[in-house]
Every structure is written in structure tokens, then in C-alpha cells.
Design an enzyme around this catalytic site. Structure first.
Site, PDB file in Angstrom:
ATOM      1  N   LYS A   1       0.842  -1.199   0.000  1.00 45.88           N
ATOM      2  CA  LYS A   1       0.000   0.000   0.000  1.00 45.88           C
ATOM      3  C   LYS A   1       0.878   1.251   0.000  1.00 45.88           C
ATOM      4  CE  LYS A   1      -3.914  -1.940   2.603  1.00 45.88           C
ATOM      5  NZ  LYS A   1      -4.960  -1.759   1.578  1.00 45.88           N
TER       6      LYS A   1
ATOM      7  N   ASP B   1      -2.809  -7.541  -1.936  1.00 45.11           N
ATOM      8  CA  ASP B   1      -3.567  -6.678  -1.030  1.00 45.11           C
ATOM      9  C   ASP B   1      -5.036  -7.103  -0.928  1.00 45.11           C
ATOM     10  OD1 ASP B   1      -3.949  -4.649   0.749  1.00 45.11           O
ATOM     11  OD2 ASP B   1      -3.883  -3.017  -0.726  1.00 45.11           O
TER      12      ASP B   1
ATOM     13  N   GLU C   1      -6.256  -9.631   0.417  1.00 42.97           N
ATOM     14  CA  GLU C   1      -5.916 -10.779   1.271  1.00 42.97           C
ATOM     15  C   GLU C   1      -7.086 -11.257   2.126  1.00 42.97           C
ATOM     16  OE1 GLU C   1      -5.461  -7.727   2.148  1.00 42.97           O
ATOM     17  OE2 GLU C   1      -6.276  -7.742   4.171  1.00 42.97           O
TER      18      GLU C   1
ATOM     19  N   ARG D   1     -10.212 -11.787   1.558  1.00 45.64           N
ATOM     20  CA  ARG D   1     -11.049 -12.831   0.941  1.00 45.64           C
ATOM     21  C   ARG D   1     -10.340 -14.182   0.944  1.00 45.64           C
ATOM     22  NH1 ARG D   1     -11.508  -9.409  -4.435  1.00 45.64           N
ATOM     23  NH2 ARG D   1     -11.158  -7.776  -2.879  1.00 45.64           N
TER      24      ARG D   1
HETATM   25  N1  BES Z   1      -8.234  -3.983   4.181  1.00 42.87           N
HETATM   26  C1  BES Z   1      -8.284  -3.544   2.843  1.00 42.87           C
HETATM   27  C2  BES Z   1      -9.550  -2.754   2.535  1.00 42.87           C
HETATM   28  C3  BES Z   1      -9.614  -1.391   3.140  1.00 42.87           C
HETATM   29  C4  BES Z   1      -8.920  -0.350   2.580  1.00 42.87           C
HETATM   30  C5  BES Z   1     -10.394  -1.173   4.250  1.00 42.87           C
HETATM   31  C6  BES Z   1      -9.003   0.918   3.154  1.00 42.87           C
HETATM   32  C7  BES Z   1     -10.483   0.080   4.796  1.00 42.87           C
HETATM   33  C8  BES Z   1      -9.774   1.130   4.258  1.00 42.87           C
HETATM   34  C9  BES Z   1      -8.257  -4.749   1.909  1.00 42.87           C
HETATM   35  O1  BES Z   1      -7.468  -5.792   2.326  1.00 42.87           O
HETATM   36  C10 BES Z   1      -7.699  -4.251   0.624  1.00 42.87           C
HETATM   37  O2  BES Z   1      -6.585  -3.850   0.607  1.00 42.87           O
HETATM   38  N2  BES Z   1      -8.508  -4.291  -0.421  1.00 42.87           N
HETATM   39  C11 BES Z   1      -8.101  -3.813  -1.694  1.00 42.87           C
HETATM   40  C12 BES Z   1      -8.640  -4.754  -2.734  1.00 42.87           C
HETATM   41  C13 BES Z   1      -8.100  -4.517  -4.092  1.00 42.87           C
HETATM   42  C14 BES Z   1      -6.631  -4.884  -4.139  1.00 42.87           C
HETATM   43  C15 BES Z   1      -8.879  -5.347  -5.071  1.00 42.87           C
HETATM   44  C16 BES Z   1      -8.684  -2.419  -1.878  1.00 42.87           C
HETATM   45  O3  BES Z   1      -9.815  -2.174  -1.477  1.00 42.87           O
HETATM   46  O4  BES Z   1      -7.962  -1.564  -2.386  1.00 42.87           O
HETATM   47 ZN    ZN Z   2      -7.169  -5.988   4.295  1.00 38.95          ZN
HETATM   48 MN    MN Z   3      -5.467  -5.558   1.771  1.00 37.06          MN
END
Ligand code: BES
Ligand code: ZN
Ligand code: MN
Length: 500
Positions: free
Chosen positions: A281, A351, A353, A355
Site C-alpha cells: 500500500k 492486497d 488478502e 477474501r
Molecule cells: N483492508 C483492505 C480494505 C480497506 C482499505 C479497508 C481501506 C479500509 C480502508 C483490503 O485488504 C484491501 O486492501 N482491499 C483492496 C482490494 C483490491 C486490491 C482489489 C482495496 O480495497 O484496495
Molecule cells: Zn485488508
Molecule cells: Mn489488503
């Protein structure tokens, strides 16, 4: 903080403070009138000279009014007596609490349960008040040399009929149990990620077992067991971390007669820190990724509330703990992983992860033959884009379950909104070299994440709650919210036919 509902409230000694209300056109609430009479018109003369005070959102602190036993009086505006809505009621409570926070008082009588709040009865007026006051007085200062603390110990309410007394007691019991569940969940979620790792989630789960010996049992799956079960998707997420993954299974078995033997299962995403892994990230607000275990924290809080309430229903809470870190051992974009279900997944983005933890756990929990499974996860940023920070997303193909969740949401104002799972979204999860890819190839990320999970939850009734936006508030005053505990306990209370 303890709450009481008492008869002959004015005869109880040592209640230091009272909250009273004034309405438009110089009208006074029942207890405001009592104080006014005793003090020879102190209140009525005050509001004649300051008519603005009757507006909702306004209020004032009064000290040592002549002839009054209450040393401190909080007077708040309630607007038009006959058109108090839920929103007005909330405003009145918030103003009362804002004033309350500026004074020192161990005991207070909230005299405004007689307000005529449109569509809200006594039960809900108490539930709402206690929920807000617990939230407002919550502080997390375990790691801070803080001199900030609140000394409010006892809150009093009163009633007019015997029936009201019983209703009031029930409302207090329900809302205190929910509020305690919420504050435990918040404490866990606010904990820093160098302390709160997957093993820490296990410790907390085990503490529940000690607290509720008769009803709660805890078992744990460590990395070896997870591996032996073939939960490779689960395992892959934690490969880059020194903090090993753990799954905590908290079983609540009612000592009372149960309505239904099959358990309702809550599964919480417990990523104690989500750096993104190799698909790392950006560093902006990355500290907040300690909150990626808020689903697990909520499930932990739910089990605590359920045990506190002794609900006549069997519940299993599962905390899916892991940490997502970049490392030489990390899983990579491009990897193909065989899940416990036998389906293979091509990793496109490490990222995505959550799921991967959830899909294997959804398969694992088939062994409990659940009545219903609800997973709770801070799953996608896309859900925040779609619904913002005050509404959780939810997805299910089960109409009845959807209706039950919406009802509970409307009752508690713990807002959710259903997103569709149309067939075309599934197209996006197709991989040319594996059964599935772990991210959709287009937009609607919250939905494609749910579609991914639905491949693994076909054997029981299932709903998915995406709490990415609602689980915590961001920025300098960041804090976990305890959502969606209120919603899900309400869902259970309704199932047990215990609510109003
Ligand atoms: N934990 C994050 C989702 C998230 C992001 C929750 C910001 C709250 C605030 C999750 O693991 C994630 O990183 N999801 C990605 C998915 C993408 C790579 C398809 C996302 O939402 O960017
Ligand atoms: Zn996450
Ligand atoms: Mn993530």
C-alpha cells in the site's frame, strides 16, 4: 457506568445532577416544571429571558438553583413538544452529554424519557440514550499518560407504570450488554499492531472463556493445523509475517433451552496489520491498517454481548487472524493457490488478502452445519467509495436473511445498504489459468469481493458485511466504532423474540 430505573426518583438521596428539558413557547418538561415550582420560577424566568434555549442543540449548565436538591442541573432545548423526531432526540442527548462532559458529577438523573419521540417507545429511548452515552464516554488511554477520565458512575431513569419498569429494565439490560461488547471490541481494535497480532486475538478469545465459564468454549487452529486442513489460501496471507496466523473459534452454548440447535456463525476478518504485502500500500494513513481486524473485534464483542445476555441460541464466533507483510517468504502476485475447497485461485494482488482468509474459513466452518453464516470484514476500499463512512455494505442472495438484517439496521440506526450480486459480476473473477482470480478485473470492487466469497459459501445461508467504511473513524481522532455490533445483536434479539 451503571444504569438504574427507579420509582420516586426525587426521594433518592445523593443524586447530584439532573437533565431537564424546555420546549418552544416557554413550555417545560415534567421534571423541569417540578424544579421550576420548587425554585419559585427560576427556570421559567430563565427561558423567558433566553428563548433560544428551547432550540434542540442548545442548553446550559445551572448550579445550585435555590431550594433544589440537585446541585447541578443541565437544561437542554427540546424544540416543539409534539414533533420530536429521532434526529431531534439525538441532538438533545448529544447536547446533554457535551455539557455533562464539562462538569464533574458521579450521578445523574436523565429525566427526558417522557419526551414524545416519533415512532420510538420507552424501550428504544433508553437503548438510544445508553448507546450514545457509552460511545461518548469511551476513551482509549491504555498507552498514554493521560489525565483525561470521566467520573460519571450512575445514571438514573424513572417510570410511571409497573409495565414501564419491566420494559425499562429490559432496555437497560440489552443496551448495557451491547455497549460492553462494543467497548471491548473497540479496545481490541484500537490496540496497536505490535501488540495486537493474531496470537493476541487468541489470548482475548481465551479470556472470554474464563469470563463466561458455563457458556463459552474456545478452540484454536494454529499454522500447522491450518496447513494440514489444506487451507492454503488462508496460510498464504501470513507467509511474509513473523507473526503466525491463528484462527480462534469461540463457541457459545446457551444453558437455557435453545430455540434452534444449529449454530449461527459470525466470521470476522482479523488482519492485525494489512501492509498490502508485495502489492504494498502507499504509506498515507497506513497506520490505520491496524484496524483491518475490526471484523474479528466485532465478532469478539458480539460473543461477549451474547454471553452477557445469556441468549437462548447457539452461536459460534470465528476470528480469522493473520498479518499481511512484504518479505522474501511472502506470497506473490502470479502465485496459484489451492484452497481448502479444491478450487484454485490466481493471486493478482496480494492486497486482496481478506477474501483469502475468509474463503478457506467459510469452507472450514461447513463442519458445524450452520443455520446461518454472517461474515464481517473490512474488505474493500471500494465499499467506502460506494457508500461512504457511515453505511456498511452487505451482500447476500438470501432474501429473508436480507430482510432480517435490514429490519435490525432500521431499529438500531446501524446503517447498512444491500449491493447486488448479479451474474455478470462473476465474469470478472475468471482466470485463464486457475478457477478464480483474487480480484475482479473491473470496477464494483465491493461486489466482486462478495462474489468471490460466494463461491465458498454455497452450503448454507450466508450474508457478507463489508465494514471497511464504518468500522473506525479516520484521522487524528481515529478510533474504532464497535460497528456492526448493535446491528447484529439486534438481529439475534429479534430471532429470539426478545426485543420490543
Ligand atoms: N483492508 C483492505 C480494505 C480497506 C482499505 C479497508 C481501506 C479500509 C480502508 C483490503 O485488504 C484491501 O486492501 N482491499 C483492496 C482490494 C483490491 C486490491 C482489489 C482495496 O480495497 O484496495
Ligand atoms: Zn485488508
Ligand atoms: Mn489488503
Amino acid at each position: 457506568m451503571k444504569c438504574f430505573i427507579k420509582d420516586k426518583i426525587l426521594n433518592i438521596p445523593n443524586i447530584e445532577s439532573i437533565i431537564i428539558g424546555v420546549f418552544q413557547s416557554n413550555k417545560l418538561s415534567y421534571f423541569a416544571k417540578k424544579i421550576d415550582v420548587k425554585s419559585n420560577g427560576y427556570i421559567s424566568s430563565l427561558i423567558r429571558s433566553e428563548p433560544q434555549l428551547s432550540k434542540p442543540g442548545n442548553g446550559v449548565f445551572l448550579y445550585k438553583i435555590p431550594n433544589i436538591n440537585f446541585k447541578k442541573v443541565i437544561l437542554v432545548g427540546c424544540g416543539d413538544k409534539d414533533t420530536i423526531t429521532y434526529e431531534t432526540y439525538i441532538k438533545i442527548i448529544h447536547k446533554s452529554i457535551n455539557i455533562l462532559k464539562t462538569i464533574v458529577t458521579p450521578t445523574i438523573f436523565f429525566s427526558l424519557l417522557d419526551l414524545n419521540v416519533k415512532s420510538y417507545n420507552l424501550y428504544w429511548k433508553i437503548r438510544i440514550f445508553i448507546d450514545i452515552i457509552y460511545d461518548s464516554f469511551y476513551i482509549f488511554n491504555k498507552y498514554k499518560k493521560s489525565n483525561k477520565y470521566f467520573n460519571l458512575k450512575k445514571i438514573y431513569f424513572t417510570y410511571i407504570s409497573k409495565k414501564e419498569k419491566e420494559i425499562g429494565k429490559k432496555a437497560i439490560k440489552h443496551s448495557i450488554a451491547i455497549s460492553i461488547g462494543k467497548s471491548y471490541a473497540k479496545n481490541l481494535a484500537n490496540c496497536p499492531p505490535n501488540i495486537c497480532n493474531p496470537a493476541y486475538l487468541v489470548t482475548c478469545a481465551k479470556q472470554l472463556k474464563h469470563k463466561y465459564k458455563n457458556t463459552i468454549n474456545v478452540s484454536v487452529l494454529n499454522a500447522t493445523k491450518i496447513k494440514n486442513l489444506g487451507m492454503n489460501a488462508y496460510l498464504s496471507v501470513g507467509k511474509g509475517s513473523k507473526n503466525k496466523p491463528y484462527i480462534s473459534i469461540i463457541k457459545y452454548k446457551s444453558i437455557n433451552d435453545v430455540l434452534n440447535k444449529k449454530p449461527i456463525i459470525f466470521l470476522g476478518k482479523g488482519v492485525t496489520f494489512d501492509s498490502g504485502g508485495i502489492s504494498i500500500k502507499s504509506s498515507y494513513a497506513m497506520d490505520e491498517m491496524k484496524y483491518d481486524m475490526c471484523g474479528a473485534a466485532a465478532v469478539y464483542g458480539i460473543l461477549l454481548s451474547v454471553a452477557q445476555l445469556n441468549l437462548p441460541i447457539n452461536i459460534i464466533g470465528i476470528l480469522a487472524g493473520s498479518e499481511n507483510m512484504p518479505d522474501g517468504n511472502s506470497f506473490r502476485p502470479g502465485d496459484i493457490i489451492k484452497t481448502m475447497s479444491g478450487k484454485t485461485v490466481e493471486i493478482i494482488n496480494t492486497d486482496a488478502e481478506g477474501r483469502l482468509l475468509l474463503c478457506d474459513t467459510l469452507t472450514y466452518l461447513e463442519k458445524y452445519d450452520p443455520e446461518i453464516v454472517i461474515d464481517v470484514a473490512t474488505l474493500t476500499g471500494a465499499c467506502i467509495t460506494a457508500l461512504g463512512k457511515n453505511v456498511s455494505g452487505f451482500m447476500t442472495k438470501d432474501k429473508l436473511l436480507s430482510q432480517e438484517l435490514i429490519t435490525a439496521s432500521n431499529q438500531t440506526n446501524d446503517k447498512i445498504w444491500r449491493l447486488p450480486m448479479f451474474d455478470e459480476y462473476y465474469e470478472e473473477l475468471k482466470s485463464n489459468i486457475a478457477d478464480l482470480r483474487n480480484v475482479g478485473s473491473g470496477t464494483a470492487g465491493a461486489i466482486t469481493a462478495a462474489c468471490f466469497l460466494s463461491h465458498f459459501s454455497k452450503k448454507y445461508r450466508w450474508a457478507h458485511l463489508d465494514i471497511a467504511g464504518t468500522a473506525w473513524t479516520s484521522g487524528k481522532e481515529k478510533s474504532a466504532t464497535g460497528r456492526p455490533i448493535n446491528l447484529l445483536i439486534q438481529f439475534l434479539l429479534n430471532r429470539c423474540k426478545l426485543s420490543q
